[in-house]
Design an enzyme around this catalytic site. Structure first.
Site, PDB file in Angstrom:
ATOM      1  N   LYS A   1     -13.319  -6.002  -6.677  1.00  0.00           N
ATOM      2  CA  LYS A   1     -14.594  -5.279  -6.632  1.00  0.00           C
ATOM      3  C   LYS A   1     -14.438  -3.962  -5.869  1.00  0.00           C
ATOM      4  O   LYS A   1     -15.028  -2.956  -6.235  1.00  0.00           O
ATOM      5  CB  LYS A   1     -15.658  -6.162  -5.982  1.00  0.00           C
ATOM      6  CG  LYS A   1     -16.074  -7.327  -6.877  1.00  0.00           C
ATOM      7  CD  LYS A   1     -17.262  -8.081  -6.329  1.00  0.00           C
ATOM      8  CE  LYS A   1     -17.630  -9.249  -7.239  1.00  0.00           C
ATOM      9  NZ  LYS A   1     -18.716 -10.074  -6.678  1.00  0.00           N
ATOM     10  N   GLY A   2     -13.640  -3.946  -4.795  1.00  0.00           N
ATOM     11  CA  GLY A   2     -13.446  -2.721  -4.013  1.00  0.00           C
ATOM     12  C   GLY A   2     -13.930  -2.907  -2.594  1.00  0.00           C
ATOM     13  O   GLY A   2     -15.024  -3.442  -2.381  1.00  0.00           O
ATOM     14  N   ALA A   3     -13.113  -2.451  -1.628  1.00  0.00           N
ATOM     15  CA  ALA A   3     -13.363  -2.804  -0.228  1.00  0.00           C
ATOM     16  C   ALA A   3     -13.696  -1.612   0.672  1.00  0.00           C
ATOM     17  O   ALA A   3     -13.873  -1.783   1.869  1.00  0.00           O
ATOM     18  CB  ALA A   3     -12.129  -3.525   0.332  1.00  0.00           C
TER      19      ALA A   3
ATOM     20  N   ARG B   1     -12.436  -4.683   7.195  1.00  0.00           N
ATOM     21  CA  ARG B   1     -12.915  -4.728   5.811  1.00  0.00           C
ATOM     22  C   ARG B   1     -13.305  -6.148   5.422  1.00  0.00           C
ATOM     23  O   ARG B   1     -14.251  -6.358   4.674  1.00  0.00           O
ATOM     24  CB  ARG B   1     -11.854  -4.159   4.849  1.00  0.00           C
ATOM     25  CG  ARG B   1     -11.671  -2.654   4.991  1.00  0.00           C
ATOM     26  CD  ARG B   1     -10.958  -2.037   3.799  1.00  0.00           C
ATOM     27  NE  ARG B   1      -9.585  -2.436   3.676  1.00  0.00           N
ATOM     28  CZ  ARG B   1      -8.549  -1.852   4.292  1.00  0.00           C
ATOM     29  NH1 ARG B   1      -8.743  -0.824   5.083  1.00  0.00           N
ATOM     30  NH2 ARG B   1      -7.320  -2.285   4.109  1.00  0.00           N
ATOM     31  N   ARG B   2     -12.588  -7.136   5.954  1.00  0.00           N
ATOM     32  CA  ARG B   2     -12.949  -8.544   5.660  1.00  0.00           C
ATOM     33  C   ARG B   2     -14.313  -8.869   6.292  1.00  0.00           C
ATOM     34  O   ARG B   2     -15.129  -9.569   5.701  1.00  0.00           O
ATOM     35  CB  ARG B   2     -11.897  -9.524   6.210  1.00  0.00           C
ATOM     36  CG  ARG B   2     -10.490  -9.320   5.696  1.00  0.00           C
ATOM     37  CD  ARG B   2     -10.296  -9.675   4.235  1.00  0.00           C
ATOM     38  NE  ARG B   2     -10.731  -8.720   3.265  1.00  0.00           N
ATOM     39  CZ  ARG B   2     -10.066  -7.614   2.899  1.00  0.00           C
ATOM     40  NH1 ARG B   2      -8.928  -7.301   3.439  1.00  0.00           N
ATOM     41  NH2 ARG B   2     -10.563  -6.808   1.963  1.00  0.00           N
TER      42      ARG B   2
ATOM     43  N   THR C   1     -10.715 -11.855  -6.944  1.00  0.00           N
ATOM     44  CA  THR C   1     -12.087 -12.021  -6.447  1.00  0.00           C
ATOM     45  C   THR C   1     -12.299 -13.452  -5.975  1.00  0.00           C
ATOM     46  O   THR C   1     -11.624 -14.376  -6.447  1.00  0.00           O
ATOM     47  CB  THR C   1     -13.117 -11.671  -7.548  1.00  0.00           C
ATOM     48  OG1 THR C   1     -14.443 -11.840  -7.024  1.00  0.00           O
ATOM     49  CG2 THR C   1     -12.966 -12.547  -8.787  1.00  0.00           C
TER      50      THR C   1
ATOM     51  N   ARG D   1      -4.539  -5.997 -11.340  1.00  0.00           N
ATOM     52  CA  ARG D   1      -5.385  -6.873 -10.521  1.00  0.00           C
ATOM     53  C   ARG D   1      -6.734  -6.173 -10.396  1.00  0.00           C
ATOM     54  O   ARG D   1      -6.823  -5.042  -9.930  1.00  0.00           O
ATOM     55  CB  ARG D   1      -4.811  -7.060  -9.119  1.00  0.00           C
ATOM     56  CG  ARG D   1      -5.837  -7.730  -8.195  1.00  0.00           C
ATOM     57  CD  ARG D   1      -5.498  -7.570  -6.737  1.00  0.00           C
ATOM     58  NE  ARG D   1      -4.213  -8.134  -6.500  1.00  0.00           N
ATOM     59  CZ  ARG D   1      -3.327  -7.611  -5.659  1.00  0.00           C
ATOM     60  NH1 ARG D   1      -3.614  -6.532  -4.978  1.00  0.00           N
ATOM     61  NH2 ARG D   1      -2.172  -8.179  -5.497  1.00  0.00           N
TER      62      ARG D   1
ATOM     63  N   LYS E   1       0.851  -1.192   0.000  1.00  0.00           N
ATOM     64  CA  LYS E   1       0.000   0.000   0.000  1.00  0.00           C
ATOM     65  C   LYS E   1       0.892   1.249   0.000  1.00  0.00           C
ATOM     66  O   LYS E   1       1.846   1.335   0.785  1.00  0.00           O
ATOM     67  CB  LYS E   1      -0.883   0.020   1.242  1.00  0.00           C
ATOM     68  CG  LYS E   1      -2.022  -0.980   1.174  1.00  0.00           C
ATOM     69  CD  LYS E   1      -3.004  -0.778   2.296  1.00  0.00           C
ATOM     70  CE  LYS E   1      -4.271  -1.596   2.105  1.00  0.00           C
ATOM     71  NZ  LYS E   1      -4.135  -2.892   1.480  1.00  0.00           N
TER      72      LYS E   1
ATOM     73  N   ASP F   1      -1.456  -2.001  -4.179  1.00  0.00           N
ATOM     74  CA  ASP F   1      -2.867  -2.075  -3.796  1.00  0.00           C
ATOM     75  C   ASP F   1      -3.567  -0.761  -4.129  1.00  0.00           C
ATOM     76  O   ASP F   1      -2.921   0.279  -4.260  1.00  0.00           O
ATOM     77  CB  ASP F   1      -3.004  -2.294  -2.285  1.00  0.00           C
ATOM     78  CG  ASP F   1      -2.608  -3.692  -1.855  1.00  0.00           C
ATOM     79  OD1 ASP F   1      -2.313  -4.535  -2.722  1.00  0.00           O
ATOM     80  OD2 ASP F   1      -2.582  -3.935  -0.631  1.00  0.00           O
TER      81      ASP F   1
HETATM   82  C1  LIG Z   1      -5.949 -10.762  -3.953  1.00  0.00           C
HETATM   83  C2  LIG Z   1      -6.859  -9.650  -3.530  1.00  0.00           C
HETATM   84  C3  LIG Z   1      -6.360  -8.369  -3.400  1.00  0.00           C
HETATM   85  C4  LIG Z   1      -7.209  -7.319  -3.021  1.00  0.00           C
HETATM   86  N1  LIG Z   1      -6.716  -6.043  -2.995  1.00  0.00           N
HETATM   87  C5  LIG Z   1      -7.582  -5.016  -2.807  1.00  0.00           C
HETATM   88  C6  LIG Z   1      -7.157  -3.664  -2.928  1.00  0.00           C
HETATM   89  O1  LIG Z   1      -5.985  -3.378  -3.202  1.00  0.00           O
HETATM   90  N2  LIG Z   1      -8.089  -2.687  -2.768  1.00  0.00           N
HETATM   91  C7  LIG Z   1      -9.403  -2.964  -2.483  1.00  0.00           C
HETATM   92  O2  LIG Z   1     -10.208  -2.045  -2.383  1.00  0.00           O
HETATM   93  N3  LIG Z   1      -9.816  -4.232  -2.317  1.00  0.00           N
HETATM   94  C8  LIG Z   1      -8.956  -5.255  -2.481  1.00  0.00           C
HETATM   95  N4  LIG Z   1      -9.405  -6.539  -2.343  1.00  0.00           N
HETATM   96  C9  LIG Z   1     -10.742  -6.803  -1.756  1.00  0.00           C
HETATM   97  C10 LIG Z   1     -11.850  -6.726  -2.788  1.00  0.00           C
HETATM   98  O3  LIG Z   1     -12.050  -5.406  -3.207  1.00  0.00           O
HETATM   99  C11 LIG Z   1     -13.180  -7.254  -2.214  1.00  0.00           C
HETATM  100  O4  LIG Z   1     -13.567  -6.463  -1.129  1.00  0.00           O
HETATM  101  C12 LIG Z   1     -13.133  -8.690  -1.751  1.00  0.00           C
HETATM  102  O5  LIG Z   1     -12.390  -9.484  -2.618  1.00  0.00           O
HETATM  103  C13 LIG Z   1     -14.566  -9.274  -1.648  1.00  0.00           C
HETATM  104  O6  LIG Z   1     -15.200  -9.243  -2.882  1.00  0.00           O
HETATM  105  P1  LIG Z   1     -15.281 -10.487  -3.908  1.00  0.00           P
HETATM  106  O7  LIG Z   1     -14.739 -10.026  -5.190  1.00  0.00           O
HETATM  107  O8  LIG Z   1     -14.598 -11.660  -3.328  1.00  0.00           O
HETATM  108  O9  LIG Z   1     -16.798 -10.736  -4.179  1.00  0.00           O
HETATM  109  P2  LIG Z   1     -18.044 -10.909  -3.234  1.00  0.00           P
HETATM  110  O10 LIG Z   1     -19.211 -10.848  -4.139  1.00  0.00           O
HETATM  111  O11 LIG Z   1     -17.978  -9.941  -2.100  1.00  0.00           O
HETATM  112  O12 LIG Z   1     -17.858 -12.349  -2.650  1.00  0.00           O
HETATM  113  C14 LIG Z   1     -18.054 -13.523  -3.402  1.00  0.00           C
HETATM  114  C15 LIG Z   1     -18.056 -14.682  -2.431  1.00  0.00           C
HETATM  115  O13 LIG Z   1     -16.731 -14.842  -1.887  1.00  0.00           O
HETATM  116  C16 LIG Z   1     -16.814 -15.139  -0.505  1.00  0.00           C
HETATM  117  N5  LIG Z   1     -16.223 -14.019   0.256  1.00  0.00           N
HETATM  118  C17 LIG Z   1     -15.923 -12.777  -0.205  1.00  0.00           C
HETATM  119  N6  LIG Z   1     -15.366 -12.038   0.767  1.00  0.00           N
HETATM  120  C18 LIG Z   1     -15.342 -12.818   1.867  1.00  0.00           C
HETATM  121  C19 LIG Z   1     -14.874 -12.622   3.196  1.00  0.00           C
HETATM  122  N7  LIG Z   1     -14.324 -11.475   3.592  1.00  0.00           N
HETATM  123  N8  LIG Z   1     -14.988 -13.647   4.063  1.00  0.00           N
HETATM  124  C20 LIG Z   1     -15.521 -14.835   3.693  1.00  0.00           C
HETATM  125  N9  LIG Z   1     -15.979 -15.080   2.432  1.00  0.00           N
HETATM  126  C21 LIG Z   1     -15.886 -14.082   1.537  1.00  0.00           C
HETATM  127  C22 LIG Z   1     -18.264 -15.307  -0.164  1.00  0.00           C
HETATM  128  O14 LIG Z   1     -18.587 -16.663  -0.304  1.00  0.00           O
HETATM  129  C23 LIG Z   1     -18.958 -14.482  -1.210  1.00  0.00           C
HETATM  130  O15 LIG Z   1     -20.261 -14.909  -1.463  1.00  0.00           O
HETATM  131  C24 LIG Z   1      -8.571  -7.593  -2.711  1.00  0.00           C
HETATM  132  C25 LIG Z   1      -9.069  -8.881  -2.862  1.00  0.00           C
HETATM  133  C26 LIG Z   1      -8.249  -9.901  -3.266  1.00  0.00           C
HETATM  134  C27 LIG Z   1      -8.823 -11.276  -3.416  1.00  0.00           C
END
Ligand SMILES: Cc1cc2nc3c(=O)[nH]c(=O)nc-3n(C[C@H](O)[C@H](O)[C@H](O)COP(=O)(O)OP(=O)(O)OC[C@H]3O[C@@H](n4cnc5c(N)ncnc54)[C@H](O)[C@@H]3O)c2cc1C
Length: 306
Positions: A182-184, A288-289, A226, A179, A95, A129
């Site tokens: 979706k956004g956190a 955020r998780r 994702t 990469r 970051k 990130d």
């Molecule tokens: C490798 C990686 C790097 C990332 N880097 C960034 C970054 O730099 N900036 C940023 O804003 N975001 C980052 N993120 C987080 C991202 O933006 C999402 O918030 C996160 O991945 C959850 O969204 P999803 O795409 O998994 O889809 P979702 O639709 O949210 O989830 C799909 C399914 O995955 C599972 N799941 C998702 N999240 C969780 C969780 N926390 N605990 C348990 N199960 C879960 C569930 O089964 C859910 O139904 C990163 C994610 C990954 C995987």
């Protein structure tokens, strides 16, 4: 619930206190093999045996003292040496605010550039990130400068941001490593799509554009960051229709989430990486998780009570 948890993530008072609670430290174990870098390195060695690569991130963001940023850069340089020495298929994900962007942007840039150069020695990419929207433009602009000088640098773009389509178009001529996530963070509707459907639709559209560039022979690296396996399957089918193989893109997921799917995709011949977080500054990241999946709150409460 999501907005409350994201508000808690940014609250300094809670950030000081919650990590001291032993039960909170127990709950975080679901998303981290340990606070120590050795825990992350050992986990990466185990993943290597399952043909899963690793992305390392030492948790920490918005540091307020430049010495912290300097120490983080030194730490990461050492970690890159260890990754190379132990033969781990691993890369770093960092970051910019952890490397001092809020305090001294030039110094943060120098830190990133040293890491990019050291990562190149081991043949890896240094991933940047994407943080909250206050940092998006600065992050994209810094990436452009770095990419002009180095091939082994990647950036995260967020599909929930309305501007990301323009950012993909802006970066594509540079043959970027992107990469897509979706956004956190909690972003206003003026900047971000706020429904799950709209975010996924934009995610698919952006990925399809990047896959088209790959199919056209451009050396673009695409990481699907994702856990949305249905979306990954949809994009994999699209890649196949374009004549691309399983290795044309990679899947990147977080440690502790959907490991069975990570293993399945790796066994099917996809390139899979698991992002392993470590370090003591886990509070905002952990919140955020929790925000991503309300069921995680119940899980955390069960850990705390039990
Ligand atoms: C490798 C990686 C790097 C990332 N880097 C960034 C970054 O730099 N900036 C940023 O804003 N975001 C980052 N993120 C987080 C991202 O933006 C999402 O918030 C996160 O991945 C959850 O969204 P999803 O795409 O998994 O889809 P979702 O639709 O949210 O989830 C799909 C399914 O995955 C599972 N799941 C998702 N999240 C969780 C969780 N926390 N605990 C348990 N199960 C879960 C569930 O089964 C859910 O139904 C990163 C994610 C990954 C995987």
């Amino acid at each position: 619930m999501r907005r409350l948890l994201l508000w808690m993530a940014g609250n300094g008072w809670l950030r000081q206190r919650i990590p001291r609670l032993p039960m909170a430290r127990r709950a975080i174990r679901r998303f981290m093999p340990g606070e120590d870098p050795e825990a992350a390195l050992s986990q990466a060695e185990a993943f290597r045996d399952e043909h899963i690569g690793s992305l390392f991130t030492r948790l920490g963001e918005n540091v307020v003292r430049i010495e912290e940023a300097d120490a983080t850069a030194e730490h990461y340089l050492g970690l890159l040496d260890q990754i190379a020495a132990r033969g781990i298929p691993g890369e770093l994900s960092v970051k910019l605010t952890q490397l001092g962007l809020d305090i001294d942007a030039d110094r943060a840039m120098r830190h990133v550039e040293r890491l990019v150069e050291r990562a190149a020695d081991g043949g890896g990419v240094l991933w940047i990130d994407m943080e909250g929207s206050a940092y998006t433009e600065r992050t994209v602009a810094l990436y452009e400068q770095l990419r002009a000088r180095h091939t082994n640098v990647g950036i995260c773009l967020q599909a929930y941001l309305r501007r990301s389509a323009a950012d993909v178009a802006r970066l594509l001529p540079l043959d970027p490593a992107i990469r897509l996530v979706k956004g956190a963070y909690d972003e206003p509707v003026a900047l971000a799509y706020r429904t799950r459907g709209a975010v996924s639709t934009n995610y698919a559209a952006l990925s399809i554009e990047l896959l088209a560039a790959i199919a056209a022979g451009r050396p673009v690296r695409l990481g699907l960051g994702t856990h949305d396996v249905a979306l990954i399957e949809q994009l994999a089918a699209h890649a196949t229709a374009l004549g691309l193989g399983h290795q044309a893109f990679e899947v990147q997921m977080l440690y502790g989430i959907r490991l069975a799917e990570q293993r399945r995709l790796a066994a099917e011949g996809y390139r899979v990486s698991d992002l392993i977080a470590y370090g003591t500054a886990w509070y905002p990241w952990y919140m955020r998780r929790l925000a991503e999946r309300p069921a995680n709150v119940l899980f955390a409460l069960r850990q705390i009570v039990g």
